[in-house]
Design an enzyme around this catalytic site. Sequence first.
Site, short mmCIF file in Angstrom:
data_model
loop_
_atom_site.label_atom_id
_atom_site.label_comp_id
_atom_site.label_asym_id
_atom_site.label_seq_id
_atom_site.Cartn_x
_atom_site.Cartn_y
_atom_site.Cartn_z
N GLU A 134 -1.67 31.48 5.11
CA GLU A 134 -1.16 32.55 5.96
C GLU A 134 -0.64 33.68 5.06
O GLU A 134 0.05 33.40 4.09
CB GLU A 134 -0.02 32.07 6.84
CG GLU A 134 0.37 33.13 7.85
CD GLU A 134 1.49 32.70 8.81
OE1 GLU A 134 1.97 31.56 8.71
OE2 GLU A 134 1.87 33.54 9.64
N GLY A 274 9.60 30.23 2.23
CA GLY A 274 10.34 29.00 2.49
C GLY A 274 9.44 27.80 2.72
O GLY A 274 9.61 26.75 2.10
N MET A 276 5.53 26.42 5.08
CA MET A 276 4.35 26.83 5.85
C MET A 276 3.93 25.72 6.80
O MET A 276 3.82 24.56 6.40
CB MET A 276 3.22 27.19 4.86
CG MET A 276 1.93 27.59 5.53
SD MET A 276 2.13 29.11 6.53
CE MET A 276 0.95 28.77 7.82
N GLU A 277 3.67 26.12 8.03
CA GLU A 277 3.46 25.18 9.12
C GLU A 277 2.04 24.65 9.26
O GLU A 277 1.63 24.30 10.38
CB GLU A 277 3.88 25.86 10.42
CG GLU A 277 2.97 27.01 10.91
CD GLU A 277 3.43 28.41 10.54
OE1 GLU A 277 4.17 28.54 9.54
OE2 GLU A 277 3.05 29.38 11.22
N HIS A 310 12.09 24.52 12.01
CA HIS A 310 11.27 25.71 12.24
C HIS A 310 9.77 25.38 12.10
O HIS A 310 8.98 25.67 12.99
CB HIS A 310 11.68 26.81 11.27
CG HIS A 310 10.92 28.08 11.42
ND1 HIS A 310 11.39 29.16 12.13
CD2 HIS A 310 9.70 28.46 10.95
CE1 HIS A 310 10.49 30.13 12.09
NE2 HIS A 310 9.46 29.73 11.38
N GLU A 311 9.41 24.75 10.99
CA GLU A 311 7.98 24.48 10.77
C GLU A 311 7.47 23.45 11.79
O GLU A 311 6.35 23.56 12.28
CB GLU A 311 7.72 23.97 9.34
CG GLU A 311 8.25 24.89 8.23
CD GLU A 311 7.89 26.36 8.37
OE1 GLU A 311 6.82 26.67 8.90
OE2 GLU A 311 8.71 27.21 7.95
N HIS A 314 6.77 25.11 15.09
CA HIS A 314 5.54 25.90 15.07
C HIS A 314 4.35 25.11 15.62
O HIS A 314 3.35 25.70 16.04
CB HIS A 314 5.20 26.34 13.64
CG HIS A 314 5.72 27.70 13.27
ND1 HIS A 314 5.62 28.80 14.11
CD2 HIS A 314 6.29 28.16 12.12
CE1 HIS A 314 6.13 29.87 13.48
NE2 HIS A 314 6.54 29.51 12.30
#
Length: 884
Positions: A134, A274, A276-277, A310-311, A314
């Site tokens: 990404e 930080g 990546m999902e 957070h990840e 996602h």
Amino acid sequence: MNNKHTQEVKPQTIYLKDYQQPKYLVETVDLNFILEAEYTRVVSRLTITHNPDNKTKQAPLELLGEDITLISVALNGVALTDNQFELTDESLIIPDVPQNTTFTLAIENTINPQANSALEGLFVSNDMLCTQCEAQGFRKITFFLDRPDVMARFTTTLIADKTQYPVLLSNGNKIAHGELIDNRHWVTWEDPFKKPCYLFALVAGQLECIEDNYTSISGRNITLQIFVETHDIDKCAHAMQSLKNAMHWDEQVYGREYDLDLYMIVAVGHFNMGAMENKGLNIFNTKFVLACPGTATDMDYGHIEGVIGHEYFHNWTGNRITCRDWFQLSLKEGFTVFRDQEFTADQTSRAVKRIDDVNMLRTRQFAEDAGPLAHPIRPEAYIEINNFYTLTVYEKGAEVVRMIRTLLGTENFHRGADLYFQRHDGQAVTCEHFVKAMEDANDKDLSQFRRWYAQAGTPSIKVEKNYDENLQALTLTLSQTIPGQANAAILHIPIKVALFAADGAMMDATVSGVASINNELTLELTDQTQNFVFNNVPSTPIISILRDFSAPVKLQVSRPLTELAFLLQYDNDSFNRWEAGQQLSASIIFQLIAAIKEDQNTGIPATIVKSFKSILEQSWTDLSYLACLLSLPAENYLAEQMTVVDVDAIHQARQLLKRTLAEQLSNQFTVLYQQHHQDESGELNSTAIGRRRIKNLCLDYLSQLDNEDSYQLDNEQFAKANTMTDQVAALGAIVNTNNPKKQDCLQQFYQQWQDEALVIDKWFSLQASSSQPGTFAVVQALLKHPAFDLKNPNRVRSLVGAFSQANALHYHAKNGQGYQFLADQVIALNSLNPQVASRMVSALTQWRRFDTQRQDLMKQQLERIINTENISKDVFEIANKSLA
Ligand code: B3K
Ligand code: ZN
């Protein structure tokens, strides 16, 4: 066939209004990698169809690719000759492809991960191979329709040396594996879910893993694995627990279950951001995975839980439902930040989490939104999309989702979210689809609210009040403007309000047509100026407005110190109570600044000492919240409120207030310190964390005394610390005072932790952010330290980032040496890692906020940066826009 890539700047702007559906769709992707650090071979077999929704006939097929060497390309099994395709710096174009049937394309190319210092695509980190795709990194791996609205099913086979790369990972499920001659082995992974290529990932390396499992709400058993380098295997437990907490929370709060049988996280030491999902295979910066009490602070623990959450979140908001194009980034990022904020609030202290988030928003996002790089949460144009992973898209984006929840109410908001998930699962959609689902599920008109997506700038709300004793009515007049934005739209803004009587009790006031929940009213400001009449107001009220920071706005309201002190005492909204204290301190600091400028001496008003004393004397259960109440507003928050920022005066005035409070309340601070320090056990529950937070705040105040007693206190805590929280708090105090043991402590800390990269990052940043004289020379020396490495983004952030973004006093030195230092680093980084370089430029972009001398010095450096040979798109866009 050699595909040459001279890195020229073509600052081409991409516009949202030019969006067109893809001409071709990819159904399946079968990737085959022969992995070697310096020479990786990629074979990509694609099945492609013409997109029936795009009416263009006979369009050439244009696949994107950068920094890769093409070996061959075959269509339906037949190799194409040189005249059957065209190769440019950025693409592979095949003019003639079948229009009415599915066809296959087989592309073979090579790449050099070792040479990839930009850390985008496939790269090397400490001998392991890993990816970051990404936003547009997949095109650095192979030629592809690299855009998020092309979603395909991926199968990936990895082939590598067994000794060097024993672990081979990619997205989805491992479906086959085997051995080859020459000590090589292979593994095939299959991802059953369609995904855009930005969610592709692979990892190869000598990794250890901890494994656990999670039984999902429907009873499925999910294997959870966290992969790290061997020496870090003892630092994964917290990340694992965080993952389980996140999985449970998403089931409970959003009804979302994980969809694969395996969830993997890999921690890497070189990473631009930080985490990546990537589907089923998150790749994380080690900073957001590794923790043990000796090496990670309580704050690190909190951040790890937040980023893991957070990840994970996602997976639904980003992966199952993704973005149609990159202008829609806030669709997944704003919503996912909102989800992780609420997750953290539920796990820890809701009050403290809100304060932390608003602090970040107001200091950093507000500055962005008022500066030359201001953009709406859904931008309309970009040169380099990586520059738009901003505080605006993320944090303001989250505030916009939060406002929707405020306007709808929590239950209705979740009805809207359910409809969004149900309607758009498996699709690549826009912010509009999200708002529409919220509307449709609730029959609420959000047409005016939509303007938040297109309007940049922070609204300023003027508050005027008029109390009529005879009518027992209060008229609140609210007006909105957006400074710096021509023809700003009139926004739909939820403003939560409550009224208090002089004895501290909440009033039971009413506004016609507005529901009151526990005496709190949510006013909806939809006009430029609007009157709200509160009835049933028996006496002059004290107004608590913008409770819980119900909208990302600035308030223009004049309040005497006594009123602020009252709210600090009585407000039952934890955010506004804290806010009253911040305003109180800020007003005093501004008075001090004015006095400093006039060369006058002014005392510290008794109100603030009294307020602090009374807070210190109350009994508190949430000690982290108490620490927030007793913290002074940050220098950058104060700077945000000055027309011309005066870094020296801000620092001097704030220090003066801090030192005065320390002197006048030293007994209270000492008692509280001792009370919470004496039986320090290093536990990690929220009570222990709160005790450390308040204790270390007391230490910080007491250190302001800069005397023998305070040195002793700091040195003792430093020497005996059994947690990194305590050790770093003590070292921070030591570094910022004249403590005679400073050099010894720094030396000792380095010796103790030299093998722990993340701790050494702290060692760099503590020194870089010191306000002591001589810091600039220290920073210059650190740049030459053997442990400094311009190729490691964490290290760059810990030295160059900390100095330029967390040390206003020295960075903004009048002679411009700080600016020149920063520009030197940006220029060096530009050719190594454009994304990191461009992040570092941000410390020069706010030049308009300073005096003319500093403005000139900053502009000179920006010019110098722009005129650098081979300037990257990333750096060019930021530097150029900030000068425009
Ligand atoms: N989606 C990634 C960020 C990618 C940044 C690319 N420059 C991490 C996150 O927001 O979760
Ligand atoms: Zn995200």
